[in-house]
Design a protein around this motif. Structure first.
Motif, PDB file in Angstrom:
ATOM      1  N   ASP A  72      43.238-121.774 -38.734  1.00  0.00           N
ATOM      2  CA  ASP A  72      44.458-122.536 -39.030  1.00  0.00           C
ATOM      3  C   ASP A  72      44.515-123.804 -38.188  1.00  0.00           C
ATOM      4  O   ASP A  72      44.881-124.885 -38.673  1.00  0.00           O
ATOM      5  CB  ASP A  72      45.697-121.681 -38.763  1.00  0.00           C
ATOM      6  N   ASP A  73      44.144-123.687 -36.921  1.00  0.00           N
ATOM      7  CA  ASP A  73      44.177-124.834 -36.012  1.00  0.00           C
ATOM      8  C   ASP A  73      43.114-125.864 -36.399  1.00  0.00           C
ATOM      9  O   ASP A  73      43.381-127.079 -36.407  1.00  0.00           O
ATOM     10  CB  ASP A  73      43.962-124.347 -34.586  1.00  0.00           C
ATOM     11  N   GLU A  76      44.131-127.684 -39.573  1.00  0.00           N
ATOM     12  CA  GLU A  76      45.163-128.678 -39.281  1.00  0.00           C
ATOM     13  C   GLU A  76      44.528-129.930 -38.665  1.00  0.00           C
ATOM     14  O   GLU A  76      44.907-131.063 -38.988  1.00  0.00           O
ATOM     15  CB  GLU A  76      46.200-128.100 -38.323  1.00  0.00           C
ATOM     16  N   ARG A  79      42.955-131.933 -41.437  1.00  0.00           N
ATOM     17  CA  ARG A  79      43.966-132.607 -42.270  1.00  0.00           C
ATOM     18  C   ARG A  79      44.608-133.792 -41.559  1.00  0.00           C
ATOM     19  O   ARG A  79      45.078-134.730 -42.211  1.00  0.00           O
ATOM     20  CB  ARG A  79      45.027-131.600 -42.696  1.00  0.00           C
ATOM     21  N   ASN A  80      44.619-133.756 -40.218  1.00  0.00           N
ATOM     22  CA  ASN A  80      45.221-134.868 -39.466  1.00  0.00           C
ATOM     23  C   ASN A  80      44.206-135.918 -39.053  1.00  0.00           C
ATOM     24  O   ASN A  80      44.566-136.913 -38.415  1.00  0.00           O
ATOM     25  CB  ASN A  80      45.909-134.322 -38.208  1.00  0.00           C
ATOM     26  N   ALA A 104      39.222-128.969 -47.446  1.00  0.00           N
ATOM     27  CA  ALA A 104      39.877-129.843 -46.474  1.00  0.00           C
ATOM     28  C   ALA A 104      38.957-130.989 -46.047  1.00  0.00           C
ATOM     29  O   ALA A 104      39.405-132.126 -45.863  1.00  0.00           O
ATOM     30  CB  ALA A 104      40.314-129.031 -45.259  1.00  0.00           C
TER      31      ALA A 104
END
Length: 411
Positions: A72-73, A76, A79-80, A104
């Motif tokens: 999950d980290d 993220e 995605r950033n 992703a």
């Protein structure tokens, strides 16, 4: 009556053939046992620790011990991302988790992020090849079975890329034992770290150096410009093509310095003689040496090769703990509340003198305290193996361990 004469060469050949036959039968039996064990395997159960963050020089380190939290980290972070993502993984499954990473990363490339990916060809032979087909604006390289046409003649060209590293925007990096796959997300106990600060440049430099040496048509990456001389966090990387293996030396030096305790967690523990001697020397000077290994790993041959050391270690004062209910795949150590390492290298011949590996070495009390907390929680899920219990194992087991002993140097 005269006995038939047998030449020495023929006698040696027959003895060697018998030995190889016994070894082959033993390995075959272990393979059958392993298949049955995996079919009957119960759902994984083990204690979990939420991700937690501690300070390091100029940045932070977050420890992950549960795969889904890590993924999950990392997702993220992808995605950033704004500028560049570099990622290398040993195993990349084509399952739900693997597809989530692929999606992703493609989306990041679609919005203009430079994406550079590496996976190991041998480790992913069972993954359908189309899974690794990406759009042309995603740079994807496979670490080949052998570098170069006749490269297999040079042992330096045979090392697998066992690294698991991702760097985003030269600002944050993830490194540790986790491959990418749904099994690892929930059923394996592993350890990974997210880091920020100056050490990120050293981790990115490791990827860039490898990428720029890898054969094939791909864009060269610029050298990492700014790196720190002074830090309590160091990056050690094994580079087979240069016969460069510093991780083994890092372990030996740290073990030799220990005065209070050495706590190790390793998925595959098949050490060389120097590491065994160093651990026994530590116990002889009063150091508390503890080792967590899987009660049953995903590689049964590695388990049996590892067991060949148990009698010597237990007799010398090393305490052995068998992790229950799940595969523990971590490659970590913490010593004297001051020194720690998190990385990709196992304590076996493949990792210490064969594969591309990368480890963080940290002399930070905060990190040591966090890894000691993780070790203590893992101990609650272990059973301790005593010397008396080990000596009482069946004779056939002892025989099989002896038969497989020559393979230690290859694993």
């Amino acid at each position: 009556m005269r006995l038939p004469r047998i030449s020495l060469r023929r006698l040696v050949s027959r003895v060697l053939a018998c030995v190889l036959a016994v070894q082959g039968l033993t390995l075959g039996a272990l393979f059958v046992i392993d298949l049955r064990r995996k079919r009957l395997r119960s759902p994984a159960r083990f204690p979990k620790l939420r991700p937690s963050t501690v300070p390091i020089d100029g940045g932070e380190l977050t420890v992950f011990t549960y795969g889904q939290d890590l993924y999950d980290d990392m997702l993220e972070g992808i995605r950033n991302a704004r500028k560049r993502i570099v990622l290398v993984t040993f195993i990349w499954k084509g399952d739900r988790t693997g597809r989530a990473f692929k999606k992703a990363l493609v989306e990041a490339a679609d919005r203009g992020v430079e994406v550079c990916l590496v996976y190991d060809e041998f480790a992913n032979l069972v993954v359908p090849r189309p899974f690794f087909s990406f759009p042309s604006h995603v740079n994807v390289l496979r670490h080949p079975l052998v570098w170069g046409g006749l490269g297999w003649l040079n042992p330096r060209n045979l090392g697998r890329n066992h690294n698991k590293l991702m760097v985003v925007d030269s600002e944050v990096a993830w490194v540790g034992g986790y491959n990418i796959g749904s099994l690892y997300a929930t059923d394996w106990r592993d350890t990974h770290a997210r880091v920020t600060g100056p050490v990120v440049a050293d981790l990115e430099d490791a990827f860039v150096d490898y990428w720029n040496e890898l054969p094939g048509r791909h864009p060269m990456l610029p050298e990492v410009a700014t790196r720190s001389w002074h830090s309590s966090v160091r990056v050690h990387r094994n580079i087979p093509r240069r016969a460069h293996y510093p991780i083994r030396g890092m372990y030996l030096e740290a073990i030799d310095k220990a005065t209070d305790h050495i706590w190790l967690t390793h998925a595959y523990f098949v050490p060389d003689d120097d590491i065994v001697r160093a651990l026994l020397a530590a116990t002889s000077r009063g150091v508390d040496v503890r080792l967590i290994v899987p009660a049953a790993s995903n590689h049964i041959t590695a388990d049996w090769l590892s067991r060949g050391y148990y009698a010597q270690l237990l007799a010398g004062g090393v305490r052995l703990f068998l992790y229950q209910g799940a595969m523990v795949h971590a490659k970590t150590a913490t010593i004297d509340g001051q020194w720690s390492t998190i990385g990709t290298a196992n304590l076996d011949a493949l990792s210490l003198a064969g594969n591309y590996e990368i480890n963080l070495e940290l002399t930070a009390a905060e990190v040591a305290a966090k890894l000691e907390e993780v070790f203590t929680i893992d101990l609650s899920n272990c059973t301790e193996l005593t010397l008396a219990e080990w000596r009482a194992r069946p004779m056939m087991v002892k025989f099989s361990e002896t038969v497989l002993r020559p393979y230690r140097r290859f694993l």
